[in-house]
Design a protein around this motif. Structure first.
Motif, short mmCIF file in Angstrom:
data_model
loop_
_atom_site.label_atom_id
_atom_site.label_comp_id
_atom_site.label_asym_id
_atom_site.label_seq_id
_atom_site.Cartn_x
_atom_site.Cartn_y
_atom_site.Cartn_z
N GLU A 315 0.81 -1.21 0.00
CA GLU A 315 0.00 0.00 0.00
C GLU A 315 0.85 1.27 0.00
O GLU A 315 0.39 2.31 -0.46
N THR A 316 2.06 1.18 0.50
CA THR A 316 2.97 2.33 0.54
C THR A 316 4.38 1.85 0.21
O THR A 316 4.80 0.80 0.71
N PHE A 317 5.06 2.61 -0.61
CA PHE A 317 6.42 2.26 -1.00
C PHE A 317 7.21 3.54 -1.22
O PHE A 317 6.72 4.50 -1.83
N VAL A 318 8.44 3.58 -0.70
CA VAL A 318 9.30 4.75 -0.80
C VAL A 318 10.45 4.44 -1.74
O VAL A 318 11.13 3.41 -1.59
N VAL A 319 10.65 5.33 -2.72
CA VAL A 319 11.71 5.18 -3.72
C VAL A 319 12.72 6.30 -3.51
O VAL A 319 12.33 7.46 -3.26
N GLU A 320 13.98 5.98 -3.60
CA GLU A 320 15.01 7.01 -3.51
C GLU A 320 14.92 7.97 -4.70
O GLU A 320 14.42 7.62 -5.76
N GLY A 321 15.44 9.18 -4.49
CA GLY A 321 15.32 10.20 -5.52
C GLY A 321 16.01 9.82 -6.82
O GLY A 321 15.47 10.03 -7.91
N LEU A 322 17.22 9.25 -6.73
CA LEU A 322 17.93 8.86 -7.94
C LEU A 322 17.22 7.73 -8.68
O LEU A 322 17.15 7.73 -9.90
N LYS A 323 16.67 6.77 -7.94
CA LYS A 323 15.93 5.68 -8.58
C LYS A 323 14.61 6.16 -9.16
O LYS A 323 14.10 5.57 -10.13
N SER A 324 14.02 7.19 -8.59
CA SER A 324 12.75 7.67 -9.11
C SER A 324 12.87 8.28 -10.50
O SER A 324 11.87 8.41 -11.20
N ARG A 325 14.08 8.66 -10.90
CA ARG A 325 14.28 9.22 -12.24
C ARG A 325 14.58 8.15 -13.28
O ARG A 325 14.73 8.47 -14.46
#
Length: 557
Positions: A315-325
């Motif tokens: 239901e919730t997942f956090v992605v690092e900023g570099l991986k989000s790109r």
């Protein structure tokens, strides 16, 4: 003599009179009247001229390609058409460059997920430490924009949305590389493409080559995959398999039209060699050895054996900023990119998250000019020099800041405690290196800096990010609340509460004259704003003292 060069002109014959040249030439324009090329005007009823013998009249019959009255050919709706340009009823061959291009498909809708940008906790802690050390007030939204500029300064949190208790858009995560996906099928395809060797091993064993003589093969014009001869028994299966795996969004007829026939001997030989081996897939990480004949069987085996332990619904997942790109899922990537551009223009969501993080480090928030939210070490607190006993240095600092607009710390120190004149240098030997002079502040300058530090941390003086300083303005008194008029037939509140007013211990707010107790209100230039996570402060009722109306309050000395 003249220096003019000879240009080949016979000036003597050109400038002689006409009677000396002998016989004159005939006039070539003697029959010219001036009306040549102009059509003569025709009177009403006069015919143009005799019709040539045997020639057809104007309306004797239709012209080639015209109507029965001899006019221009008609279009679809009876209008005249110009065959030269196509007109309304035809198509101009000059612009007929081929089949019309198909309209591009509209972009797919973005997934319905909540995207939240979170600043790095370590970075926020360092920012809070710097704000406390410098004492300066920084615009909160500008800090948020600086964080969004670099991906290593933030992380992205994806959260599913629910409607009537049901998840609108599910979210899946691959445990092998922590990548989010919108469906299990996308996650399984990603694993089989990028982590195939973790679960399966490809084995090729030689077998009999295809029988017959083949001089050409079919090849996909987009991917270059050799499909084999069109008359081969497995050709249709290979064609539909390639379309389903790699070009499913493209119509099958359009995909089939891109297939080309290749008669190159090297390409034909390569296809025969590929068909001379049998490919099988051995399963790894299983208790018993097993071989699968095709990729379809491999996918079925993976779904039945490994999918539940690797692909998980969250239901919730956090992605690092570099991986989000560099997200693999195109839908989630487009959603994060769109939200990032929106926050880059106006980072309201990130600013709210920053206010909660800064408040845990003891920072305060207030507005400047009732518009720009700033974060600093203290809220603006007006310092009344007439009623508050302070030192002479503090009075000088406050008066100087009020008198000097756009005052800076350096200007303040140099004006109130100027540095002594430096002694002149008499001799400097070129061989000896120059030592850097350590400028030590004078005791007067140190006292000014210490008092300024106290004023800033108490909120009496505001020092902004650009170095500009100003004092906290005096808050405006609140207007008195209008009394409610009693309705018709009701007793006024003063008469009904008369026994309460006669009690021995009256309330302090009732006996205090209006204007004596002023609550904390936002000023014109700086208005305090409560942070999102800070607890509400109790009302200062304990500090209010009852003042007799006849006595005057002495000012503090």
């Amino acid at each position: 003599m003249s220096d003019v060069p000879d240009l080949g002109l016979d000036l003597e014959s050109l400038f002689q009179p006409a009677w000396t040249k002998g016989k004159t030439e005939t006039n070539r324009f003697e029959k010219f009247t001036g009306n040549e090329g102009v059509k003569p005007e025709r009177k009403h009823g006069e015919r143009r001229g005799p019709r040539p013998e045997g020639g057809p009249r104007r309306n004797d019959g239709p012209r080639p390609g015209g109507n029965k009255f001899g006019g221009r050919p008609e279009g679809r709706f009876g209008g005249k058409r110009d065959d030269r340009q196509g007109g309304r009823g035809g198509r101009d061959e000059r612009f007929d460059s081929g089949p019309r291009r198909e309209r591009p498909e509209p972009p797919a809708p973005l997934p319905d997920l909540a995207v939240t940008f979170l600043a790095d906790e370590k970075g926020v802690e360092q920012l809070a430490r710097q704000i406390k050390m410098t004492g300066r007030a920084y615009p909160l939204f500008q800090i948020a924009q600086l964080i969004l500029q670099k991906a290593e300064r933030y992380s992205v949190r994806l959260t599913v949305k629910k409607k009537d208790g049901a998840v609108v858009q599910p979210l899946f995560v691959c445990a092998l590389d922590d990548t989010p996906w919108l469906s299990e099928d996308e996650a399984v395809a990603h694993i089989l493409k990028n982590h195939f060797a973790t679960f399966y091993q490809t084995d090729r064993t030689p077998t009999d080559p295809p029988k017959g003589t083949y001089t050409f093969v079919a090849q996909c014009g987009m991917s270059g995959v050799i499909l084999g001869p069109p008359n081969y028994h497995d050709y249709q299966n290979q064609l539909r398999k390639l379309h389903a795996e790699r070009f499913s969004r493209m119509p099958f007829d359009a995909f089939k039209a891109r297939v080309k026939i290749v008669k190159d001997e090297a390409v034909v030989k390569k296809w025969i060699e590929d068909q001379s081996f049998k490919t099988e897939y051995a399963c790894l990480n299983v208790p018993e050895p097993l071989k699968l004949p095709s990729l379809e069987e491999v996918e079925k085996h993976f779904r039945a054996t490994h999918k539940d332990s690797i692909v998980k619904s969250v239901e919730t997942f956090v992605v690092e900023g570099l991986k989000s790109r560099n997200l693999k899922c195109s839908g989630i990537y487009q959603l994060v990119r769109t939200e990032w551009e929106s926050q880059k223009r106006f980072p309201l969501q990130l600013a709210m998250a920053l206010s909660k993080q800064f408040s845990t480090h003891g920072l305060q928030f207030f507005k400047v000019n009732k518009t720009v939210v700033h974060v600093g070490v203290a809220r603006p607190q007006f310092l009344d020099l007439e009623t508050t006993p302070v030192s002479e240095n503090i009075k000088r600092i406050v008066d100087f800041i009020n008198a000097a607009p756009k005052c800076t710390r350096r200007k303040l120190v140099e004006s109130l405690a100027p540095s002594p004149a430096k002694p002149a240098v008499i001799e400097v030997k070129p061989d000896e290196p120059k030592a850097a002079e350590d400028v030590q502040p004078t005791p007067e300058q140190t006292a000014i800096v210490v008092d300024l530090h106290w004023l800033i941390h108490q909120g009496h003086v505001l020092e902004f990010a650009d170095g500009r300083m100003e004092t906290a303005k005096k808050p405006l008194p609140r207007p008195p609340k209008p009394e409610k008029k009693p309705a018709e037939g009701q007793t006024p509140a003063a008469e009904s509460e008369a026994p309460v007013a006669e009690s021995d211990a009256p309330a302090a707010t009732e006996t205090t004259p209006p204007g004596e107790v002023v609550a904390e209100t936002p000023s014109e230039t700086s208005a305090p704003v409560e942070p999102a996570a800070a607890a509400p402060e109790p009302a200062p009722t304990a500090e209010v003292k009852e003042t007799p109306p006849a006595e005057e309050v002495p000012s503090p000395s």
